[in-house]
Design a protein around this motif. Structure first.
Motif, PDB file in Angstrom:
ATOM      1  N   ALA A 167      -8.382  -4.961  -8.205  1.00  0.00           N
ATOM      2  CA  ALA A 167      -7.154  -5.408  -7.620  1.00  0.00           C
ATOM      3  C   ALA A 167      -6.936  -4.869  -6.471  1.00  0.00           C
ATOM      4  O   ALA A 167      -6.805  -3.679  -6.433  1.00  0.00           O
ATOM      5  CB  ALA A 167      -5.847  -5.665  -8.258  1.00  0.00           C
ATOM      6  N   PRO A 168      -6.734  -5.460  -5.337  1.00  0.00           N
ATOM      7  CA  PRO A 168      -6.470  -4.672  -3.889  1.00  0.00           C
ATOM      8  C   PRO A 168      -5.150  -4.398  -3.875  1.00  0.00           C
ATOM      9  O   PRO A 168      -4.345  -4.857  -4.407  1.00  0.00           O
ATOM     10  CB  PRO A 168      -6.988  -5.766  -2.784  1.00  0.00           C
ATOM     11  CG  PRO A 168      -7.808  -6.649  -3.267  1.00  0.00           C
ATOM     12  CD  PRO A 168      -7.482  -6.855  -4.769  1.00  0.00           C
ATOM     13  N   LEU A 169      -4.886  -3.498  -2.977  1.00  0.00           N
ATOM     14  CA  LEU A 169      -3.290  -2.714  -2.840  1.00  0.00           C
ATOM     15  C   LEU A 169      -2.842  -3.296  -1.540  1.00  0.00           C
ATOM     16  O   LEU A 169      -3.409  -3.734  -0.687  1.00  0.00           O
ATOM     17  CB  LEU A 169      -3.428  -1.401  -2.728  1.00  0.00           C
ATOM     18  CG  LEU A 169      -2.086  -0.450  -2.329  1.00  0.00           C
ATOM     19  CD1 LEU A 169      -1.165  -0.677  -3.531  1.00  0.00           C
ATOM     20  CD2 LEU A 169      -2.531   0.749  -2.206  1.00  0.00           C
ATOM     21  N   ARG A 170      -1.432  -3.557  -1.637  1.00  0.00           N
ATOM     22  CA  ARG A 170      -0.703  -4.122  -0.401  1.00  0.00           C
ATOM     23  C   ARG A 170       0.578  -3.362  -0.250  1.00  0.00           C
ATOM     24  O   ARG A 170       1.127  -3.127  -1.460  1.00  0.00           O
ATOM     25  CB  ARG A 170      -0.524  -5.742  -0.756  1.00  0.00           C
ATOM     26  CG  ARG A 170      -1.698  -6.521  -0.650  1.00  0.00           C
ATOM     27  CD  ARG A 170      -2.222  -6.748   0.710  1.00  0.00           C
ATOM     28  NE  ARG A 170      -3.166  -7.633   0.627  1.00  0.00           N
ATOM     29  CZ  ARG A 170      -4.579  -7.125   0.424  1.00  0.00           C
ATOM     30  NH1 ARG A 170      -4.787  -6.144   0.216  1.00  0.00           N
ATOM     31  NH2 ARG A 170      -5.592  -8.324   0.608  1.00  0.00           N
ATOM     32  N   ILE A 171       0.700  -2.932   0.853  1.00  0.00           N
ATOM     33  CA  ILE A 171       1.808  -2.062   1.170  1.00  0.00           C
ATOM     34  C   ILE A 171       2.599  -2.976   2.253  1.00  0.00           C
ATOM     35  O   ILE A 171       2.180  -3.087   3.298  1.00  0.00           O
ATOM     36  CB  ILE A 171       1.663  -0.540   1.582  1.00  0.00           C
ATOM     37  CG1 ILE A 171       0.971   0.045   0.406  1.00  0.00           C
ATOM     38  CG2 ILE A 171       3.028   0.062   2.165  1.00  0.00           C
ATOM     39  CD1 ILE A 171       0.501   1.592   0.845  1.00  0.00           C
ATOM     40  N   GLY A 172       3.878  -3.498   1.857  1.00  0.00           N
ATOM     41  CA  GLY A 172       4.379  -4.493   2.659  1.00  0.00           C
ATOM     42  C   GLY A 172       5.483  -3.992   3.517  1.00  0.00           C
ATOM     43  O   GLY A 172       6.355  -2.688   3.034  1.00  0.00           O
TER      44      GLY A 172
ATOM     45  N   SER B 257      -7.140  -2.258   5.634  1.00  0.00           N
ATOM     46  CA  SER B 257      -7.133  -3.869   5.507  1.00  0.00           C
ATOM     47  C   SER B 257      -5.678  -4.052   6.186  1.00  0.00           C
ATOM     48  O   SER B 257      -4.917  -3.137   5.872  1.00  0.00           O
ATOM     49  CB  SER B 257      -7.220  -4.575   4.604  1.00  0.00           C
ATOM     50  OG  SER B 257      -7.191  -6.194   4.473  1.00  0.00           O
ATOM     51  N   SER B 258      -5.434  -4.990   6.844  1.00  0.00           N
ATOM     52  CA  SER B 258      -4.016  -5.446   7.428  1.00  0.00           C
ATOM     53  C   SER B 258      -3.742  -6.698   7.700  1.00  0.00           C
ATOM     54  O   SER B 258      -4.817  -7.501   7.698  1.00  0.00           O
ATOM     55  CB  SER B 258      -3.463  -4.617   8.594  1.00  0.00           C
ATOM     56  OG  SER B 258      -4.235  -5.059   9.568  1.00  0.00           O
TER      57      SER B 258
ATOM     58  N   TRP C  47       1.726  -6.151   6.476  1.00  0.00           N
ATOM     59  CA  TRP C  47       1.200  -5.104   5.600  1.00  0.00           C
ATOM     60  C   TRP C  47      -0.075  -4.559   5.763  1.00  0.00           C
ATOM     61  O   TRP C  47      -0.480  -5.051   6.817  1.00  0.00           O
ATOM     62  CB  TRP C  47       1.137  -6.128   4.257  1.00  0.00           C
ATOM     63  CG  TRP C  47      -0.040  -7.189   4.331  1.00  0.00           C
ATOM     64  CD1 TRP C  47       0.375  -8.663   4.538  1.00  0.00           C
ATOM     65  CD2 TRP C  47      -1.440  -7.162   4.116  1.00  0.00           C
ATOM     66  NE1 TRP C  47      -0.718  -9.195   4.756  1.00  0.00           N
ATOM     67  CE2 TRP C  47      -1.897  -8.433   4.521  1.00  0.00           C
ATOM     68  CE3 TRP C  47      -2.153  -6.163   3.928  1.00  0.00           C
ATOM     69  CZ2 TRP C  47      -3.309  -8.741   4.304  1.00  0.00           C
ATOM     70  CZ3 TRP C  47      -3.616  -6.392   3.748  1.00  0.00           C
ATOM     71  CH2 TRP C  47      -4.128  -7.598   4.197  1.00  0.00           C
ATOM     72  N   VAL C  48      -0.386  -3.443   5.245  1.00  0.00           N
ATOM     73  CA  VAL C  48      -1.440  -2.891   4.968  1.00  0.00           C
ATOM     74  C   VAL C  48      -2.151  -2.657   3.866  1.00  0.00           C
ATOM     75  O   VAL C  48      -1.121  -2.725   2.808  1.00  0.00           O
ATOM     76  CB  VAL C  48      -1.523  -1.220   5.936  1.00  0.00           C
ATOM     77  CG1 VAL C  48      -1.029  -1.539   7.292  1.00  0.00           C
ATOM     78  CG2 VAL C  48      -0.498  -0.384   5.012  1.00  0.00           C
TER      79      VAL C  48
END
Length: 631
Positions: free
Chosen positions: A521-526, A552-553, A572-573
């Protein structure tokens, strides 16, 4: 609606005076009265019904507008005879057993327990003007109607105050009452105290505006209702100190735009958030200057008035700015928004009170950049004078208990809330999130997290929490939404630790992922949710050279209306592929016009020990300072 010219000499920030407040109050009352039955007992406002139906909703509209009316009468009895006369007729018809359109009693309908409290408080505040002049028959009807609360069960939340104030009023007018009910309610109230002036609304970590407009307001109104009750004398200092402590924090949670913090349930009550500032003036239990208290309260009224909260028909809609059906909760009906009346409590103060005659004084965020740790809810408060924005970063509030496995509550469980942005109302969102995304696009939740603590040092505020990221398949029969996250079938993911280091508009968000294993699962920081047309800038940037790369962003867009506009966007990144165990870092910024640059990054400099982070203004934070969260 006719209002006098704004007075920027007495009120340099808002221009509002007591005359403006009276004008708004009378306009709201007259507008609501147009929808009343001929006998004035029921006000059938246009709009959606609550789950309790029209009989409940029409009582709610009467009771909540009566609360406003009582403040108006108490502060100006000589000029409000028309209001007293109008409500006297409704009080008679609503409690007359022979009236087929009478109100349901609190013994018959749970919501009537809530509305009974507004009626009792209003009658107590206007006793010599209204109650004492009612015919004995009507007094007896009201007493019998109120007495149905005796011995009833009330949920162990802010509702206990509804029983306390009703039975206290009954005691004052010769009705039956139960000391056991009153003492039991006070004991529950005290059991919910979490220190520093803050209460949780129940056993969960439910911190919101109910702390102010319920847990702080009712004890002071109760004291006014029963000044000779020994319990009041015993509790005077205790309850007064708690209110003063809470107000010290509350002043830091109002933006220069006048908006209260946009967080927690029942936000359709809007300027009810002004109530604790007024009750501090009413009771004398406040350390705030009277001019600041009025500045906070008038700022809220002015904010909502100029953003369309009052419709062209003079009604309060369900929404934040204008009407927004998505904010309706199960218990919300067309009369519900009139609990905004609590925010007009200042009208009970006479015109010569210092709260009305003092020149408006600035809010903390209008004086300087602010930093404040509020321990119970785990909030790091950062206000910036340049743009007037107040932000909190949240590591101890989620309307859940530690270890609960539920969906995130949008109004409680996000990592950040502010006075200038409205949360994305979808439970699953990148809004101020640290989440993982599965192959179908579903995001994890953080509710039930462990609060690891917070501290302030060297101009930085730091807070942290740890949770098992989990995907939720919501249960379609989960029940009505009262603030908690939705239950469902959970799939656990890795352990995630989040540390927020804040300095003004800038947050350094540090993330540690453990046990990613084969989740792929990829990570998302919003970042912060902003309206596409607003002047607010929201950005999320990676921190080069630290930990695992964020390669990624993107920007999430939710089309359509939201409570403050339309086309919500959230930057997000994250990682382009599966997140691996390790440390990640991003810079999350929310800034208004004239505030921080959205491109203001934080750099990491490797060196001895853990290295250090350098913020846009040159301030440095060493990795060693964060070591306390490594356990």
């Amino acid at each position: 609606m006719l209002l006098p010219p704004l007075d920027h000499k007495l009120s340099p920030f808002t221009g509002l005076t007591r005359e403006h407040w009276c004008g708004y109050a009378d306009h709201l009352l007259r507008s609501a009265h147009r929808y009343a039955t001929d006998d004035h007992a029921n006000i059938h406002l246009p709009g959606a019904n609550s789950r309790y139906g029209p009989r409940s909703d029409s009582l709610e509209a009467f009771a909540r507008t009566f609360l406003l009316a009582s403040f108006r009468i108490a502060g100006d009895p000589a000029n409000t005879g028309w209001i007293a006369e109008w409500y006297a007729a409704g009080l008679d018809a609503g409690t007359n057993p022979a009236n087929p359109d009478r109100w349901p009693t609190p013994g018959e309908l749970g919501q009537a327990k809530v509305e009974a409290a507004s009626l009792a408080v209003g009658l107590a505040l206007t006793r010599d003007v209204l109650w004492d002049k009612l015919p004995e028959r009507v007094q007896e009807q009201l007493i019998a109607w109120f007495e149905t609360v005796i011995g009833e069960e009330y949920p162990p939340i802010n509702w206990v105050w509804f029983q306390i104030v009703v039975e206290t009023f009954l005691a004052s007018v010769g009705g039956r009452y139960s000391d056991e009910d009153i003492d039991g309610g006070l004991a529950i109230h005290d059991s919910l105290y979490r220190g520093g002036g803050w209460f949780a609304d129940g056993p969960e970590r439910a911190y919101d505006h109910y702390v102010g407009w319920a847990f702080q307001v009712y004890p002071q109104l109760w004291a006014l209702m029963a000044p000779n009750d020994p319990r009041v004398a015993e509790r005077k200092k205790l309850d007064g100190d708690r209110l003063a402590d809470f107000l010290d924090d509350a002043a830091f949670l109002v933006g220069a735009n006048g908006a209260p913090l946009i967080q927690g349930r029942s936000l359709i009550y809007r300027f009810a958030a002004a109530a604790p500032f007024w009750v501090g003036e009413l009771s004398g239990h406040t350390r705030l200057a009277p001019g600041m208290a009025r500045r906070a309260a008038s700022g809220m009224l002015h904010y909502f008035a100029r953003h369309g909260a009052i419709t062209e028909d003079g009604l309060l809609s369900i929404g934040w700015h204008g009407e927004f059906a998505g904010m309706k909760q199960a218990y919300s009906g067309a009369g519900s928004p009139y609990w905004a009346a609590k925010g007009m409590l200042g009208l009970a103060l006479p015109a010569d009170h210092a709260a009305w005659t003092s020149v408006e004084a600035p809010l903390p965020v209008e004086v300087a950049d602010t930093q404040r740790l509020i321990v119970a809810p785990g909030w790091q408060v950062d206000g910036t004078r340049a743009d007037g924005v107040v932000r909190i970063r949240n590591h101890a509030t989620d309307h859940a208990v530690v270890g609960a496995v539920v969906a995130d509550s949008p109004l409680y469980a996000r990592l950040g809330y502010s006075t200038h942005t409205f949360p994305d109302l979808a439970p699953e969102s990148v809004d101020n999130a640290v989440a993982l995304v599965d192959s179908s696009g579903r995001l994890t939740h953080r509710a039930g997290f462990e609060h690891l603590g917070s501290f302030s040092e060297g101009g930085f505020q730091v807070g942290a929490s740890r949770f098992t990221a989990h995907w939720i398949e919501p249960d379609p029969d989960a029940g009505p939404d009262h603030g908690s996250g939705v239950a469902g079938t959970a799939t656990p993911g890795p352990s995630v630790t989040v540390v927020s280091v804040t300095r003004g508009a800038v947050e350094l968000r540090l993330v540690r992922v453990s046990g990613a294993g084969g989740s792929a699962a990829p990570l998302r920081i919003g970042g912060w949710p902003v309206d596409a047309a607003s002047s607010m800038a929201s950005s999320v940037l990676p921190v080069p050279g630290f930990g695992v790369a964020l390669d990624s962003s993107g920007t999430f867009a939710r089309p359509g209306a939201h409570p403050m506009g339309s086309a919500l966007t959230i930057p997000w990144v994250g990682t382009s592929g599966a997140a691996h165990d390790g440390d990640y870092a991003a810079v999350v910024i929310l800034a208004g016009a004239g505030g921080a640059s959205p491109d203001a990054g934080v750099s990491f400099v490797a060196g001895e020990g853990e290295g250090h982070f350098e913020f846009p203004d040159g301030a440095r934070l060493s990795g060693d300072q964060l070591a306390r969260f490594d356990a």
